[in-house]
Enzyme design. Structure first.
Site, mmCIF file in Angstrom:
data_model
loop_
_atom_site.group_PDB
_atom_site.id
_atom_site.type_symbol
_atom_site.label_atom_id
_atom_site.label_comp_id
_atom_site.label_asym_id
_atom_site.label_seq_id
_atom_site.Cartn_x
_atom_site.Cartn_y
_atom_site.Cartn_z
ATOM 1 N N GLY A 230 0.815 -1.215 0.000
ATOM 2 C CA GLY A 230 0.000 0.000 0.000
ATOM 3 C C GLY A 230 0.848 1.265 0.000
ATOM 4 O O GLY A 230 0.395 2.317 -0.462
ATOM 5 N N GLU B 217 1.629 1.812 -3.484
ATOM 6 C CA GLU B 217 0.378 2.249 -4.126
ATOM 7 C C GLU B 217 0.053 3.701 -3.776
ATOM 8 O O GLU B 217 -0.401 4.463 -4.633
ATOM 9 C CB GLU B 217 -0.766 1.312 -3.706
ATOM 10 C CG GLU B 217 -0.595 -0.076 -4.307
ATOM 11 C CD GLU B 217 -1.564 -1.106 -3.734
ATOM 12 O OE1 GLU B 217 -1.626 -1.230 -2.495
ATOM 13 O OE2 GLU B 217 -2.244 -1.771 -4.520
ATOM 14 N N GLU C 200 2.750 -8.250 -1.583
ATOM 15 C CA GLU C 200 1.518 -8.871 -1.071
ATOM 16 C C GLU C 200 1.466 -10.365 -1.330
ATOM 17 O O GLU C 200 0.878 -11.123 -0.560
ATOM 18 C CB GLU C 200 0.281 -8.206 -1.700
ATOM 19 C CG GLU C 200 -0.001 -6.790 -1.218
ATOM 20 C CD GLU C 200 0.676 -5.707 -2.048
ATOM 21 O OE1 GLU C 200 1.646 -6.014 -2.779
ATOM 22 O OE2 GLU C 200 0.240 -4.549 -1.945
HETATM 23 C C1 HXC Z 1 2.307 -3.621 10.228
HETATM 24 C C2 HXC Z 1 4.586 -3.420 10.040
HETATM 25 C C3 HXC Z 1 4.502 -3.448 8.630
HETATM 26 C C4 HXC Z 1 3.204 -3.561 8.044
HETATM 27 C C5 HXC Z 1 6.570 -3.273 9.171
HETATM 28 N N1 HXC Z 1 5.887 -3.326 10.337
HETATM 29 N N2 HXC Z 1 5.758 -3.378 8.124
HETATM 30 N N3 HXC Z 1 3.504 -3.500 10.829
HETATM 31 N N4 HXC Z 1 2.154 -3.654 8.881
HETATM 32 N N5 HXC Z 1 3.023 -3.559 6.719
HETATM 33 C C6 HXC Z 1 6.406 -3.247 11.696
HETATM 34 C C7 HXC Z 1 7.007 -4.567 12.151
HETATM 35 O O1 HXC Z 1 6.015 -5.438 12.645
HETATM 36 C C8 HXC Z 1 7.964 -4.098 13.221
HETATM 37 O O2 HXC Z 1 7.246 -3.789 14.387
HETATM 38 C C9 HXC Z 1 8.467 -2.763 12.668
HETATM 39 O O3 HXC Z 1 7.478 -2.317 11.735
HETATM 40 C C10 HXC Z 1 9.788 -2.893 11.936
HETATM 41 O O4 HXC Z 1 9.693 -3.945 10.997
HETATM 42 P P1 HXC Z 1 10.772 -5.129 10.922
HETATM 43 O O5 HXC Z 1 10.204 -6.209 10.103
HETATM 44 O O6 HXC Z 1 11.258 -5.485 12.274
HETATM 45 O O7 HXC Z 1 11.967 -4.376 10.156
HETATM 46 P P2 HXC Z 1 12.943 -4.951 9.025
HETATM 47 O O8 HXC Z 1 13.492 -6.293 9.444
HETATM 48 O O9 HXC Z 1 13.908 -3.839 8.763
HETATM 49 O O10 HXC Z 1 12.037 -5.187 7.742
HETATM 50 C C11 HXC Z 1 11.374 -4.101 7.152
HETATM 51 C C12 HXC Z 1 10.363 -4.624 6.113
HETATM 52 C C13 HXC Z 1 9.433 -5.672 6.777
HETATM 53 C C14 HXC Z 1 11.082 -5.242 4.916
HETATM 54 C C15 HXC Z 1 9.571 -3.396 5.618
HETATM 55 O O11 HXC Z 1 8.904 -5.117 7.979
HETATM 56 C C16 HXC Z 1 8.314 -6.098 5.918
HETATM 57 O O12 HXC Z 1 8.475 -6.938 5.044
HETATM 58 N N6 HXC Z 1 7.132 -5.542 6.154
HETATM 59 C C17 HXC Z 1 5.907 -5.933 5.484
HETATM 60 C C18 HXC Z 1 5.887 -5.399 4.071
HETATM 61 C C19 HXC Z 1 4.648 -5.858 3.324
HETATM 62 O O13 HXC Z 1 4.391 -7.060 3.209
HETATM 63 N N7 HXC Z 1 3.856 -4.914 2.858
HETATM 64 C C20 HXC Z 1 2.586 -5.203 2.190
HETATM 65 C C21 HXC Z 1 1.491 -5.227 3.202
HETATM 66 S S1 HXC Z 1 -0.045 -5.718 2.457
HETATM 67 P P3 HXC Z 1 7.496 -4.603 15.761
HETATM 68 O O14 HXC Z 1 6.483 -4.040 16.702
HETATM 69 O O15 HXC Z 1 7.330 -6.044 15.450
HETATM 70 O O16 HXC Z 1 8.911 -4.234 16.112
HETATM 71 C C22 HXC Z 1 -0.556 -4.379 1.666
HETATM 72 C C23 HXC Z 1 -1.876 -4.584 0.964
HETATM 73 C C24 HXC Z 1 -2.321 -3.330 0.327
HETATM 74 O O17 HXC Z 1 0.020 -3.365 1.660
HETATM 75 C C25 HXC Z 1 -3.760 -3.444 0.054
HETATM 76 C C26 HXC Z 1 -4.384 -2.129 -0.131
HETATM 77 C C27 HXC Z 1 -4.012 -1.101 0.835
#
Ligand code: HXC
Length: 259
Positions: free
Chosen positions: A110, A113, A133
């Protein structure tokens, strides 16, 4: 500076309003609260004559890591079907003034996006873009499949969406997803320069240019050219058009009033 729960809203400077996503502990994950604040702030900016352009940034280290996965986890199929989020995205997409993104660090899911809802993107060379995703068993849900393919073409869009792989800032620029890459310390300032430059242009022409340019994404060439001609004709009725032409012939700077 106005501090909402998830967004910092700057004072308007040189016609530019700066919105800073402000959930650093969650990598600016776009929970509902954040999206609703963004949509509300943009709605207000749309009817505020003092705002000529809006800059959206996540700050120095991350733009946004996507939808808030923890919030999303509680929704079943009916929950997703009745979700309010698409209404926020529609309001963001309908913002009629220039929206400039300053991206440092991750712009994922997102977050990527949201960036693609912006009209111009300036990124730091530390930026990474992706639609991961697929790793969650879902697909992009805020325009990622449609806007990405139009921005970077079929092969790269397929590679990003099907594999979840990230691309770098220089790749994103080469593919046309963003317009400029700078050192991360310069990203926000450079985006503000671009926004301020646009803020000095005649606002009605800027607004119509944005509308007509965006139409190119979803209309035939013929319809797009017709719309362009209508907008071009409409602008002949503005004071700013007379001022722009007069300033040119009188060899002075124009004073645009948005009339
Ligand atoms: C909730 C998130 C988050 C997310 C990161 N965090 N991304 N929380 N939703 N999308 C939080 C983690 O839980 C963590 O909190 C803190 O942020 C730091 O993240 P880490 O993973 O510890 O850091 P790092 O190892 O540096 O990795 C960073 C990262 C990874 C590569 C960005 O966090 C990651 O892969 N995040 C998810 C990315 C993703 O899949 N995005 C798509 C989401 S779905 P805590 O409290 O645990 O320390 C989407 C659908 C869209 O977007 C649909 C329409 C809107």
């Amino acid at each position: 500076m106005q501090e909402l729960q998830d967004i910092l809203v700057s004072e308007i400077a040189n016609g530019v309003l700066t919105l800073t996503l402000n959930r650093p502990a969650a990598f600016n994950a776009l929970r509902n609260q954040l999206l609703s604040e963004l949509a509300d702030t943009l709605d207000a900016a749309a009817i505020n004559d003092d705002v000529k352009a809006v800059l959206v940034t996540g700050g120095d280290s991350v733009f946004a890591a996507g939808a808030d996965i923890k919030e999303m986890a509680s929704l079943d199929m009916v929950g997703v079907m009745n979700d309010i989020r698409p209404t926020y995205w529609k309001r963001i997409a309908a913002f009629p003034k220039p929206l400039i993104a300053a991206v440092n660090g991750y712009a994922l899911g997102g977050g990527c996006e949201l960036m693609m809802h912006c009209d111009i993107v300036i990124a730091g060379d530390n930026a990474q873009f992706g639609q991961p995703e697929i790793n969650l068993g879902i697909i992009p849900g805020a325009g990622g499949t449609q806007r990405l393919i139009k921005a970077v073409g079929k092969s790269m869009a397929m590679q990003m969406v099907l594999s979840g792989a990230f691309i770098s800032a220089s790749q994103a620029r080469d593919f046309g997803l963003i317009s400029e890459v700078v050192i991360p310390e310069r990203t926000i300032d450079r985006a503000r320069e671009v926004a301020s430059l646009i803020a000095r242009k005649p606002p009605i022409a800027v607004r119509l240019a944005k509308e007509v340019l965006l139409k190119a994404f979803d209309t035939s060439l013929d319809s797009g050219l017709n719309l362009e001609r209508k907008a071009f004709t409409l602008l002949a009725a503005t004071e700013d058009r007379n001022e722009g032409i007069a300033a040119f012939t009188e060899k002075r700077k124009p004073n645009f009033k948005g009339k």
